[in-house]
Design an enzyme around this catalytic site. Structure first.
Site, PDB file in Angstrom:
ATOM      1  CG  HIS A  98      -2.110   0.879   1.071  1.00  0.00           C
ATOM      2  ND1 HIS A  98      -2.030   2.258   1.093  1.00  0.00           N
ATOM      3  CD2 HIS A  98      -3.414   0.575   0.870  1.00  0.00           C
ATOM      4  CE1 HIS A  98      -3.234   2.759   0.916  1.00  0.00           C
ATOM      5  NE2 HIS A  98      -4.092   1.767   0.781  1.00  0.00           N
ATOM      6  CB  THR A 186      12.066   6.848  11.891  1.00  0.00           C
ATOM      7  OG1 THR A 186      11.520   7.623  12.972  1.00  0.00           O
ATOM      8  CG2 THR A 186      13.560   6.681  12.082  1.00  0.00           C
ATOM      9  N   GLY A 188       8.382   9.905   8.643  1.00  0.00           N
ATOM     10  CA  GLY A 188       7.938  10.524   7.405  1.00  0.00           C
ATOM     11  C   GLY A 188       7.065  11.736   7.605  1.00  0.00           C
TER      12      GLY A 188
END
Length: 319
Positions: A98, A186, A188
């Protein structure tokens, strides 16, 4: 954890009153049961919040949680869950089918009762500021909460995913609404917004040829000239040995489930492929299922009031 898990237990249904919203936070974790359970824990047995459903999928490597509740208790529980996700999920190590740009990938607020869309927009923007202040993870606003009309659509914000956004975020058009032009190392970035109710709906095909799923997704989604209220991508389901047309139906009253399924069935037949199964990911309005049941059973003049449970709910439980 199983690919589709519904965890609704007796004793986990705290009473709610006043303004009710739905929230469907998506986290980039679908393979570590201990992390999944830790993220979900803040939503359990909490006054003013009801955990309706949560589903973790290993192929997608994603956790989708469905909640209903009052704005205050809901946002407090969300911050607790997000704290765990930001701490435990490292997108540099994350792999899954995804699309995603964040450990906490997307948080939509949906008006349900006693609250309108404008109030949900205000809630989304207020929560975005609290989220950024707490975790220093850049925030993008989307759908009705978007500050930029070009960012209403989630797929435009997520273009290039976490890896591509590392450099693209420096471009003027890709800068976040909150935070500097740099991803959290880490976790985002996170997309937060307000929208109407949507149905996450998947159609799994009896083939492992990803090109078939990708082509069909192209035919059904609005951005490629398909149904005007459908978003879709083709994914590989390694555990099942199949491929999937994964979709969001953003207005089921204008594009019914059965219409989308029949379109996919027709297009798949061109490759000699059949539909293996369909999946509803998360919650779904009863009307969406009844519309499809009426179509396939060829029911004449069928009304929701003919369903016993719905009739009882509508009358307050009095027969």
């Amino acid at each position: 954890m199983k690919s589709a898990v519904t965890q609704i237990r007796q004793g986990e249904k705290p009473k709610m009153s006043g303004k009710i919203i739905e929230c469907v936070p998506n986290f980039s974790e679908g393979r570590r049961p201990e992390v999944i359970e830790a993220i979900v824990a803040p939503f359990r047995g909490r006054q003013g919040v009801r955990l309706l459903d949560y589903r973790a999928d290993a192929d997608h490597n994603r956790l989708v949680v469905s909640l209903a509740g009052e704005p205050g208790p809901m946002t407090k529980a969300l911050l607790e869950a997000c704290e765990i996700a930001v701490k435990e999920i490292d997108l540099n190590m994350h792999q899954g089918g995804h699309p995603r740009i964040g450990a906490v990938d997307v948080i939509p607020f949906v008006p349900v009762m006693g609250i309108d869309m404008k109030a949900c927009v205000d809630l989304a923007r207020e929560f975005g500021m609290r989220f950024y202040d707490a975790f220093k993870v850049p925030v993008y606003y989307y759908e009705e909460a978007a500050n930029n009309p070009q960012r209403k659509n989630l797929e435009k914000i997520r273009k290039g995913q976490f890896e591509g956004l590392k450099t693209a975020i420096k471009e003027e058009s890709r800068r976040p609404d909150l935070g500097p032009a740099a991803l959290h190392p880490t976790a985002g970035a996170t997309v937060i917004g307000a929208r109407k109710f949507l149905i996450a709906f998947n159609v799994n095909l009896k083939t492992d040829d990803i090109e078939v799923a990708q082509k069909i997704a192209q035919y059904v989604r609005a951005s490629s000239g398909g149904f005007c209220h459908v978003k879709g991508i083709g994914l590989v389901l390694k555990e099942k040995g199949m491929v999937q047309v994964s979709m969001n139906l953003v207005d089921f009253q204008k594009n019914a489930l059965y219409r989308v399924v029949e379109m996919i069935r027709m297009e798949a037949a061109r490759w000699g492929v059949s539909v293996a199964e369909c999946e509803v990911y998360g919650m779904i309005p009863a009307q969406a299922l009844l519309d499809s049941a009426a179509y396939y059973l060829q029911l004449n003049d069928f009304k929701p009031e003919q369903v016993v449970e719905l009739a009882l709910l509508g009358s307050g439980g009095e027969a």
